[in-house]
Write an enzyme that holds these catalytic residues in place. Structure first.
Site, PDB file in Angstrom:
ATOM      1  N   GLY A  46      50.291  32.228  81.952  1.00  0.00           N
ATOM      2  CA  GLY A  46      51.186  30.665  81.397  1.00  0.00           C
ATOM      3  C   GLY A  46      52.358  30.838  82.008  1.00  0.00           C
ATOM      4  N   GLN A  51      61.317  28.525  82.947  1.00  0.00           N
ATOM      5  CA  GLN A  51      61.126  29.733  83.638  1.00  0.00           C
ATOM      6  C   GLN A  51      61.389  29.525  85.206  1.00  0.00           C
ATOM      7  OE1 GLN A  51      57.445  30.707  81.373  1.00  0.00           O
ATOM      8  NE2 GLN A  51      58.483  32.825  81.900  1.00  0.00           N
ATOM      9  N   CYS A  95      55.744  38.600  79.135  1.00  0.00           N
ATOM     10  CA  CYS A  95      56.311  37.140  79.606  1.00  0.00           C
ATOM     11  C   CYS A  95      56.743  37.366  80.983  1.00  0.00           C
ATOM     12  CB  CYS A  95      57.694  36.802  78.772  1.00  0.00           C
ATOM     13  SG  CYS A  95      58.410  35.299  79.391  1.00  0.00           S
ATOM     14  N   LEU A  96      56.612  36.706  82.026  1.00  0.00           N
ATOM     15  CA  LEU A  96      56.818  36.656  83.316  1.00  0.00           C
ATOM     16  C   LEU A  96      58.469  36.820  83.574  1.00  0.00           C
ATOM     17  CD1 LEU A  96      54.282  34.262  85.128  1.00  0.00           C
ATOM     18  CD2 LEU A  96      54.408  36.660  84.990  1.00  0.00           C
ATOM     19  N   HIS A 137      53.441  30.509  72.638  1.00  0.00           N
ATOM     20  CA  HIS A 137      54.339  31.054  73.722  1.00  0.00           C
ATOM     21  C   HIS A 137      55.126  30.335  74.420  1.00  0.00           C
ATOM     22  CE1 HIS A 137      55.552  34.892  76.236  1.00  0.00           C
ATOM     23  NE2 HIS A 137      56.013  34.044  76.769  1.00  0.00           N
ATOM     24  N   GLU A 138      54.501  29.587  75.390  1.00  0.00           N
ATOM     25  CA  GLU A 138      54.955  28.792  76.471  1.00  0.00           C
ATOM     26  C   GLU A 138      55.759  27.387  75.875  1.00  0.00           C
ATOM     27  OE1 GLU A 138      54.967  29.752  79.014  1.00  0.00           O
ATOM     28  OE2 GLU A 138      53.328  31.181  79.047  1.00  0.00           O
ATOM     29  N   HIS A 141      59.168  28.494  74.858  1.00  0.00           N
ATOM     30  CA  HIS A 141      59.968  28.398  76.205  1.00  0.00           C
ATOM     31  C   HIS A 141      60.688  27.133  76.255  1.00  0.00           C
ATOM     32  CE1 HIS A 141      59.671  32.195  78.369  1.00  0.00           C
ATOM     33  NE2 HIS A 141      58.374  32.225  78.281  1.00  0.00           N
TER      34      HIS A 141
HETATM   35 ZN   LIG Z   1      56.944  33.769  78.711  1.00  0.00          ZN
END
Ligand SMILES: [Zn+2]
Length: 173
Positions: A46, A51, A95-96, A137-138, A141
């Site tokens: 995701g 991000q 998380c990236l 989660h996304e 963000h």
């Molecule tokens: Zn994340």
């Protein structure tokens, strides 16, 4: 499609609420394409537009894990959670934007989400399992919230310090 650099926590853009997309333009479609490419390349399941430094309410995900299974890239513009289950689920999240750090987070086990697709169509779907965790989660963000915000302050600070160190090392390299 172009891969875009992923912001690493801490970064003020990751703490900022993103603005609605509204009309689906070519720019939004290009952004979504780039985000999918960036996500698959990372690799991740995701990715939210903040991000990659774009403060728009766009997220991409594909939680298909099985090698043999066909990929299912989803692009959600202006997503909104319209229903959450009482049942909750705990997943070890990563998380990236917070590389190599994982922690258990409890969230509703199922959610129903409404969004606009890239053709401008209204979509609605119920997600469970990993998909439910990922979409929540996304969407977090898009509201400037990270999974570490659910952790105890001490653990959150420890992770943030590690990320600051990582960024210093990257800047020097
Ligand atoms: Zn994340």
């Amino acid at each position: 499609m172009t891969k875009r650099p992923i912001l690493i926590h801490p970064d003020p853009r990751l703490k900022t609420a993103a603005t609605p997309v509204g009309e689906i333009t070519d720019e939004v479609r290009r952004l979504a394409d780039d985000m999918l490419e960036t996500m698959y390349d990372a690799p991740g399941i995701g990715l939210a537009a903040p991000q990659v430094g774009v403060l728009k309410r766009v997220l991409v995900m594909d939680c298909v894990k099985d090698e043999g299974e066909a990929p299912r890239p989803l692009v959600l513009c202006d997503p909104e959670i319209v229903w959450t289950s009482d049942a909750r689920n705990v997943y070890e999240e990563g998380c990236l934007s917070i590389p190599d750090q994982y922690a258990e987070v409890e969230r509703p086990a199922e959610v129903e989400v409404r969004w606009t697709d890239l053709e401008g169509g209204a979509r609605r779907e119920r997600f469970d399992g990993l998909w439910a965790t990922c979409v929540q989660h996304e969407i977090d963000h898009l509201d400037g919230k990270l999974f570490i915000d659910y952790l105890k302050p001490l653990k959150r600070q420890m992770i943030t310090r590690k990320m600051q160190k990582l960024k210093r090392e990257k800047a020097r390299a």
